[in-house]
Design a protein around this motif. Sequence first.
Motif, short mmCIF file in Angstrom:
data_model
loop_
_atom_site.label_atom_id
_atom_site.label_comp_id
_atom_site.label_asym_id
_atom_site.label_seq_id
_atom_site.Cartn_x
_atom_site.Cartn_y
_atom_site.Cartn_z
N GLU A 10 -5.01 0.58 1.76
CA GLU A 10 -4.67 0.56 0.33
C GLU A 10 -4.06 -0.79 -0.05
OE1 GLU A 10 -5.40 2.66 -1.89
OE2 GLU A 10 -5.63 4.63 -0.97
N GLY B 139 0.80 -1.22 0.00
CA GLY B 139 0.00 0.00 0.00
C GLY B 139 0.84 1.27 0.00
N LYS C 289 1.04 3.77 -2.90
CA LYS C 289 0.05 4.83 -3.09
C LYS C 289 0.44 6.12 -2.38
CE LYS C 289 -3.26 2.43 -5.27
NZ LYS C 289 -3.88 2.82 -6.54
#
Length: 236
Positions: free
Chosen positions: A73, A44, A47
């Motif tokens: 995410e 994640g 991101k």
Amino acid sequence: RTKRYVTRHCLNVAKLAMFLARSLGMGPEEVRDVAICGLLHDVGMMKVKHDVFTKHAALDKDEWEQVKGHPIEGALLLTKEVVLRDVVARVALEHHEKPDGTGYPQGKKKNEIHLYARIINVVDTYGAMVSPRAHRLPMLPHTAMRIVMDDGAKGMLDWELVQSFVKAMSMYPLGSYLRLEGGEIARVVRAQPDLPDKPVIAVVADAQRNILRVPVEIDLAMTEPMPNFEPIASPI
């Protein structure tokens, strides 16, 4: 650069997680699953904006919120992969949860957090501290291990897993360096699981920094009185 840092960190976490899983007596399949969780726990982070990784100061509120969003995410990304759907996505979601309920994103307590996530949390905490960051140099392994122990004692990490990690790695992890009271330089070559503060060391250089052709091995558990020493970053 961001991707390179995340990749290197995740590889390191996966290796440490496998090491801890083996020391806990897990079988090959479980060790493999823990390693996959380690490799993908921070996916994640892709991101998170590049500027956050390269900032040479403390993060502001918006930047910290970005970082705090990476478990969700990561879980969202991983649930799209049918093969990985279950435990890997859950560990990505839970690896910043803390046994005392003060973690994120959901504030789960110990028994609600998957064992693999608790393993990743311990080794991730250690691995992050011994790696360089844009705003700081890496910590000495011994210092990082002390902080992991403190966090475990406070309930911020799984205390039982912390104890197993310290036993397996020793307070002075393999490959780290010490300076003896006479000025000699030694490298930690073996851990003593029941005596994590007394590893087996090999003296590799004399007080004048001359490299010894044949290192002299010393078992600190068998040495009376035990010599005073301090951890150092490198022998040079």
